[in-house]
Design an enzyme around this catalytic site. Sequence first.
Site, PDB file in Angstrom:
ATOM      1  N   ASP A  11      42.178  31.838  41.176  1.00  0.00           N
ATOM      2  CA  ASP A  11      42.969  33.055  41.369  1.00  0.00           C
ATOM      3  C   ASP A  11      44.188  32.957  40.466  1.00  0.00           C
ATOM      4  O   ASP A  11      44.471  31.908  39.874  1.00  0.00           O
ATOM      5  CB  ASP A  11      43.389  33.207  42.841  1.00  0.00           C
ATOM      6  CG  ASP A  11      44.168  34.495  43.090  1.00  0.00           C
ATOM      7  OD1 ASP A  11      43.802  35.539  42.516  1.00  0.00           O
ATOM      8  OD2 ASP A  11      45.156  34.467  43.841  1.00  0.00           O
ATOM      9  N   SER A  12      44.934  34.032  40.385  1.00  0.00           N
ATOM     10  CA  SER A  12      46.131  34.043  39.552  1.00  0.00           C
ATOM     11  C   SER A  12      47.266  33.218  40.154  1.00  0.00           C
ATOM     12  O   SER A  12      48.213  32.870  39.455  1.00  0.00           O
ATOM     13  CB  SER A  12      46.615  35.485  39.334  1.00  0.00           C
ATOM     14  OG  SER A  12      46.928  36.095  40.577  1.00  0.00           O
ATOM     15  N   TYR A  43      47.956  38.914  37.546  1.00  0.00           N
ATOM     16  CA  TYR A  43      46.971  39.428  36.613  1.00  0.00           C
ATOM     17  C   TYR A  43      46.928  40.961  36.628  1.00  0.00           C
ATOM     18  O   TYR A  43      46.532  41.592  35.659  1.00  0.00           O
ATOM     19  CB  TYR A  43      45.566  38.924  36.974  1.00  0.00           C
ATOM     20  CG  TYR A  43      45.257  37.504  36.569  1.00  0.00           C
ATOM     21  CD1 TYR A  43      46.232  36.645  36.054  1.00  0.00           C
ATOM     22  CD2 TYR A  43      43.962  37.002  36.709  1.00  0.00           C
ATOM     23  CE1 TYR A  43      45.929  35.339  35.699  1.00  0.00           C
ATOM     24  CE2 TYR A  43      43.653  35.703  36.354  1.00  0.00           C
ATOM     25  CZ  TYR A  43      44.629  34.865  35.852  1.00  0.00           C
ATOM     26  OH  TYR A  43      44.309  33.575  35.501  1.00  0.00           O
ATOM     27  N   CYS A  74      40.045  36.659  43.359  1.00  0.00           N
ATOM     28  CA  CYS A  74      41.041  37.536  42.749  1.00  0.00           C
ATOM     29  C   CYS A  74      40.456  38.934  42.682  1.00  0.00           C
ATOM     30  O   CYS A  74      39.427  39.148  42.030  1.00  0.00           O
ATOM     31  CB  CYS A  74      41.377  37.023  41.350  1.00  0.00           C
ATOM     32  SG  CYS A  74      42.496  38.098  40.408  1.00  0.00           S
ATOM     33  N   GLU A 152      54.240  35.641  46.340  1.00  0.00           N
ATOM     34  CA  GLU A 152      54.506  34.489  45.476  1.00  0.00           C
ATOM     35  C   GLU A 152      55.921  33.952  45.672  1.00  0.00           C
ATOM     36  O   GLU A 152      56.186  32.776  45.422  1.00  0.00           O
ATOM     37  CB  GLU A 152      54.285  34.869  44.009  1.00  0.00           C
ATOM     38  CG  GLU A 152      52.839  35.156  43.652  1.00  0.00           C
ATOM     39  CD  GLU A 152      51.966  33.912  43.621  1.00  0.00           C
ATOM     40  OE1 GLU A 152      52.481  32.814  43.328  1.00  0.00           O
ATOM     41  OE2 GLU A 152      50.752  34.038  43.899  1.00  0.00           O
ATOM     42  N   CYS A 186      43.349  42.684  47.374  1.00  0.00           N
ATOM     43  CA  CYS A 186      43.898  41.560  46.609  1.00  0.00           C
ATOM     44  C   CYS A 186      43.992  40.400  47.580  1.00  0.00           C
ATOM     45  O   CYS A 186      44.414  40.580  48.730  1.00  0.00           O
ATOM     46  CB  CYS A 186      45.275  41.911  46.055  1.00  0.00           C
ATOM     47  SG  CYS A 186      46.147  40.522  45.293  1.00  0.00           S
ATOM     48  N   THR A 187      43.598  39.218  47.139  1.00  0.00           N
ATOM     49  CA  THR A 187      43.567  38.085  48.070  1.00  0.00           C
ATOM     50  C   THR A 187      44.949  37.586  48.469  1.00  0.00           C
ATOM     51  O   THR A 187      45.074  36.761  49.373  1.00  0.00           O
ATOM     52  CB  THR A 187      42.737  36.927  47.483  1.00  0.00           C
ATOM     53  OG1 THR A 187      43.184  36.620  46.156  1.00  0.00           O
ATOM     54  CG2 THR A 187      41.261  37.300  47.445  1.00  0.00           C
ATOM     55  N   HIS A 188      45.992  38.093  47.827  1.00  0.00           N
ATOM     56  CA  HIS A 188      47.354  37.806  48.291  1.00  0.00           C
ATOM     57  C   HIS A 188      47.669  38.593  49.569  1.00  0.00           C
ATOM     58  O   HIS A 188      48.511  38.172  50.367  1.00  0.00           O
ATOM     59  CB  HIS A 188      48.386  38.211  47.232  1.00  0.00           C
ATOM     60  CG  HIS A 188      48.490  37.284  46.072  1.00  0.00           C
ATOM     61  ND1 HIS A 188      47.524  37.191  45.099  1.00  0.00           N
ATOM     62  CD2 HIS A 188      49.467  36.408  45.701  1.00  0.00           C
ATOM     63  CE1 HIS A 188      47.904  36.310  44.181  1.00  0.00           C
ATOM     64  NE2 HIS A 188      49.074  35.824  44.528  1.00  0.00           N
TER      65      HIS A 188
END
Length: 270
Positions: A11-12, A43, A74, A152, A186-188
């Site tokens: 992932d990013s 990304y 991602c 993040e 989005c996996t975040h």
Amino acid sequence: MADKRPIGVFDSGLGGLTVVKEIIKELPNEDIIYFGDTGRVPYGTRSVDTIKKYAKQDEAFLLSHNVKLIVAACGTVSSVAGDTALSLPVPFFEVVSHAAKEAAKLTRNGKIAVIGTNATIKSEQHKAEILKVNPNLSVINCACPLFVPLVEEGWHKADDIVVLETVKRYLKPIIDFGADTLILGCTHYPVLQDAIRKVLGDGVTLINAGTTTAKAVADFIRKENLENQNGGERKFFVSDKPAFFKEQAGVLLGPDVDTAKIEKVDINSL
């Protein structure tokens, strides 16, 4: 026939850890190699060509560790760069189609919302997959570009005024639309699910792409007899900020997952 090679996940940044967490639940004895491209996150604001370039480098890194399959954890890569997997020598799993099928199955009023990065939403890949299942469903797409930076930075608690107001701002069109099912594209985003639930209420079903993808991976491994019965080791690699990644990884994965060993790699050399 057992296969002791690890599962590769990329992932990013931190978001893919939500997928790793679900894979561990489904397949606790599997070894996992995780790469988080923390030096180039996010990304979702990049051009398609750049995203494909990054995806190929990430895949090459995982292949160098002799993985038995690759999971693009991602939403952005899964939406716009899935074709990078066509030349891979191992099976490839993305996080779009499985979430779309689950949303189409669970919606009660036929109205589904998708949130994701700018690139993910622009691709309309989730909508296309949903309509494959049922062309009579209605879909609204909403880009939420600030969600990844929030996660993040470690800002994700539902009682944080900055987080809550940002979520309210982005999700207003979904409330107005009346969706009863929301794909976290989005996996975040599962990291923000408490704040999202607070804004949308319990009447909206949240679809975690990590959960649906992990189940698909587990089904495949069991069907193909590729299980590792005696593993369970996880290795983490990043392209920048290993100390910060370690701190947040412990929060996202829980105390039972050893994140002590996190290595920094030069992804641009691949």
